[in-house]
Write a protein that holds these residues in place. Sequence first.
Motif, short mmCIF file in Angstrom:
data_model
loop_
_atom_site.label_atom_id
_atom_site.label_comp_id
_atom_site.label_asym_id
_atom_site.label_seq_id
_atom_site.Cartn_x
_atom_site.Cartn_y
_atom_site.Cartn_z
N LYS A 157 -9.47 7.70 -3.78
CA LYS A 157 -8.36 6.77 -3.57
C LYS A 157 -7.11 7.52 -3.13
O LYS A 157 -6.32 7.98 -3.95
N ILE A 165 -10.11 -0.39 -10.27
CA ILE A 165 -10.69 0.72 -9.53
C ILE A 165 -11.95 1.15 -10.25
O ILE A 165 -11.92 1.50 -11.43
N LEU A 216 -3.22 3.30 -2.62
CA LEU A 216 -3.39 2.27 -3.64
C LEU A 216 -2.59 1.03 -3.28
O LEU A 216 -1.57 1.11 -2.60
N TYR A 217 -3.09 -0.11 -3.77
CA TYR A 217 -2.31 -1.34 -3.65
C TYR A 217 -1.62 -1.58 -4.99
O TYR A 217 -2.27 -1.68 -6.03
N LEU A 250 -7.62 9.70 -9.59
CA LEU A 250 -7.69 8.73 -8.50
C LEU A 250 -8.09 9.40 -7.19
O LEU A 250 -8.92 8.86 -6.44
N LEU A 304 -0.96 -1.19 -10.77
CA LEU A 304 -2.11 -1.49 -9.92
C LEU A 304 -2.31 -2.99 -9.75
O LEU A 304 -2.19 -3.76 -10.71
N GLU A 338 0.84 -1.18 0.00
CA GLU A 338 0.00 0.00 0.00
C GLU A 338 0.88 1.24 0.00
O GLU A 338 1.82 1.34 0.79
N THR A 398 -1.26 7.62 -2.97
CA THR A 398 -1.57 7.81 -4.38
C THR A 398 -0.59 8.77 -5.04
O THR A 398 -0.14 8.55 -6.17
#
Length: 338
Positions: free
Chosen positions: A50, A18, A53-54, A45, A14, A3, A6
């Motif tokens: 968001k 999303i 992000l992962y 994003l 990604l 994680e 952003t």
Amino acid sequence: MKEIKTEDAIGSVLCHDITEIVKDQRKGSRFKKGHIIKEEDIEVLLNLGKEHLYVFEKDETMIHENDAAEILCNLCFNEYMKKSAISEGKIELTSTIDGLFKVNREELFKVNSFGKMMIATRQGNVPVKKGDKLAGMRIIPLVIEKEKMQQIQEKVQKPILKIMPYQIKTAGIITTGSEVYKGRIKDTFTPVIVEKLKEYGVEVTYHSLSLDDHEMTTSKINEALKQGVDLVLCTGGMSVDPDDKTPLAIKNTGAKIISYGAPVLPGAMFLLSYKGDVPIVGLPGCVMYSRRTIFDVVLPRLLAKDLITSDELALLGEGGLCLNCPVCTFPNCGLSKG
């Protein structure tokens, strides 16, 4: 997978889709798994809520599916081909000309048995037209070991695919049969051949009738060769009946007989020979009345000057039975399997 903020995600990949929801307008993926985040994506994003992000952790030993697809494409790409833009990790190739499509099956097998990657092609040894799809390729995971892609590049002899332009432009036809020669019946064989050749832009520049007499037929074949035709086709007289003299007539020209007989129905009594680089072909009667036969299978290869061996003809047995489908899909059927 990790994680991250952003704002720090530029260049990252990604791990998940999303979704974007716009009331009364749309709901769907705004960014798909595998997307490489660009600077202009950050504001979008954040507007989607968001803030984190992962993403896949950066690893210099791995490469992204898009880059891997380019490597696979380079193993296949050849003259007269056009590649598509990358979409979801996949690249497709299409033909830029009409020609004969060839696949190096051994090299294709190497790729598809190597693991984590694939190349799918249309059947080899078939005619293609400009704009026809040829192949698609991608890796199976989202990222793959860089070393594995290097190994496949070293292992495979490229290019795996080839398109051969048609080279033969003129043909001679010798129509055998005493009943036709003497005018007892109308010649319905020659028009069928003329139409098939016309599909490939081949002009019939020599045509002659012959009795069921091997010396006369040999003379007619030699006359066509002297006129410089690129291909000689003899129609009729190909069965084992005593008065069918065409195989002997072809042999007596001095041509090298590749095969008399082929494991294809319709078309078992087919004869293929070469005199120098000019094919001399004996066509059985089924070519006159059957929609698709052995002639349709070998004609594109003959026109591309793709030398045909007896072993290759023997391999036609698997898939060599025409099923007379109500709607003919040739060459996209088993009969084209070569």
